[in-house]
Write a protein that holds these residues in place. Structure first.
Motif, mmCIF file in Angstrom:
data_model
loop_
_atom_site.group_PDB
_atom_site.id
_atom_site.type_symbol
_atom_site.label_atom_id
_atom_site.label_comp_id
_atom_site.label_asym_id
_atom_site.label_seq_id
_atom_site.Cartn_x
_atom_site.Cartn_y
_atom_site.Cartn_z
ATOM 1 N N GLU A 198 0.852 -1.182 0.000
ATOM 2 C CA GLU A 198 0.000 0.000 0.000
ATOM 3 C C GLU A 198 0.893 1.239 0.000
ATOM 4 O O GLU A 198 1.992 1.216 0.577
ATOM 5 N N PRO A 199 0.477 2.333 -0.623
ATOM 6 C CA PRO A 199 1.297 3.549 -0.620
ATOM 7 C C PRO A 199 1.643 3.975 0.811
ATOM 8 O O PRO A 199 0.770 3.990 1.680
ATOM 9 N N ILE A 200 2.889 4.280 1.034
ATOM 10 C CA ILE A 200 3.340 4.637 2.377
ATOM 11 C C ILE A 200 2.614 5.863 2.899
ATOM 12 O O ILE A 200 2.393 6.011 4.107
ATOM 13 N N GLU A 201 2.200 6.756 1.988
ATOM 14 C CA GLU A 201 1.510 7.973 2.391
ATOM 15 C C GLU A 201 0.177 7.667 3.094
ATOM 16 O O GLU A 201 -0.301 8.483 3.887
ATOM 17 N N LYS A 202 -0.397 6.518 2.778
ATOM 18 C CA LYS A 202 -1.650 6.118 3.419
ATOM 19 C C LYS A 202 -1.424 5.502 4.787
ATOM 20 O O LYS A 202 -2.366 5.345 5.566
ATOM 21 N N ARG A 203 -0.173 5.144 5.087
ATOM 22 C CA ARG A 203 0.103 4.375 6.292
ATOM 23 C C ARG A 203 0.981 5.099 7.303
ATOM 24 O O ARG A 203 1.117 4.641 8.443
ATOM 25 N N LEU A 204 1.596 6.203 6.886
ATOM 26 C CA LEU A 204 2.520 6.918 7.773
ATOM 27 C C LEU A 204 2.292 8.406 7.687
ATOM 28 O O LEU A 204 2.194 8.960 6.596
ATOM 29 N N LYS A 205 2.205 9.048 8.848
ATOM 30 C CA LYS A 205 2.121 10.512 8.929
ATOM 31 C C LYS A 205 3.268 11.021 9.794
ATOM 32 O O LYS A 205 3.621 10.385 10.797
#
Length: 202
Positions: free
Chosen positions: A192-199
């Protein structure tokens, strides 16, 4: 190469390997040392050290998966429907061994009585500790070029496992990690795109 790079590379190497054989690239004593190290050095909440393990090799490993097969066959009770399950269990039998992961409920209950404020949290924290132990062993196996996959046939096999290997009545079976020589590597893995999983803030 830094230690961090090495650790990350090993973590990336760790995959679910289902096509295994019984030929280990290291002596079985090395596997035992690896599990010992995980038991000793993997963290746990309140330093509870509630995680337990049993390592099965060879015929003992086969015995586990025969128990599983026999137990599931009694439940399914349909030879045709049982074929896929039989094929899966045969792939486990083809491996070199299995690590059985347990949690000691007596440790959890003792902490619950000692720290009443957190009593409802200790079972979850016990699960967290077990997960970390599983990951530590799995990643360690990958570092030795040993394939592994994680199974959860508990609780249907719990009683038979307990009687066969004289397991302490306070130990609850959590997972079964099959390991062995790598017959066929895992396929490509999607992410999954990292942007969806990490802030990140600040």
């Amino acid at each position: 190469m830094s230690n961090l790079q090495t650790l990350q590379q090993v973590a990336q190497t760790r995959r679910s390997i289902y096509s295994l054989n019984s030929q280990l690239p290291v002596a079985k004593e090395e596997v035992v040392k690896l599990v010992e190290h995980a038991i000793l050095h993997t963290p746990s909440a309140f330093n509870s050290q509630s995680s337990r393990a049993i390592v099965l090799f060879g015929q003992e490993h086969h015995k586990l998966w025969q128990i599983t097969e026999d137990t599931l066959r009694d439940i399914v009770n349909d030879d045709e429907k049982f074929v896929p399950t039989k094929q899966k269990i045969d792939s486990f039998k083809a491996g070199a061994g299995t690590v059985l992961f347990f949690e000691d409920d007596s440790v959890v209950k003792h902490l619950q009585s000692q720290f009443a404020m957190y009593a409802d949290k200790f079972p979850s924290w016990s699960d967290h500790a077990s997960g970390m132990h599983q990951y530590a062993v799995w990643t360690g196996l990958a570092s030795l070029n040993i394939g592994a996959n994680l199974q959860h046939y508990n609780p249907v096999i719990d009683k038979k496992v307990a009687s066969t290997w004289d397991v302490d009545s306070n130990w609850t079976l959590v997972a079964q990690m099959v390991f062995g020589g790598i017959e066929q590597a895992a396929g490509d893995k999607s992410f999954e795109p990292i942007e969806k999983r990490l802030k990140v803030f600040g």
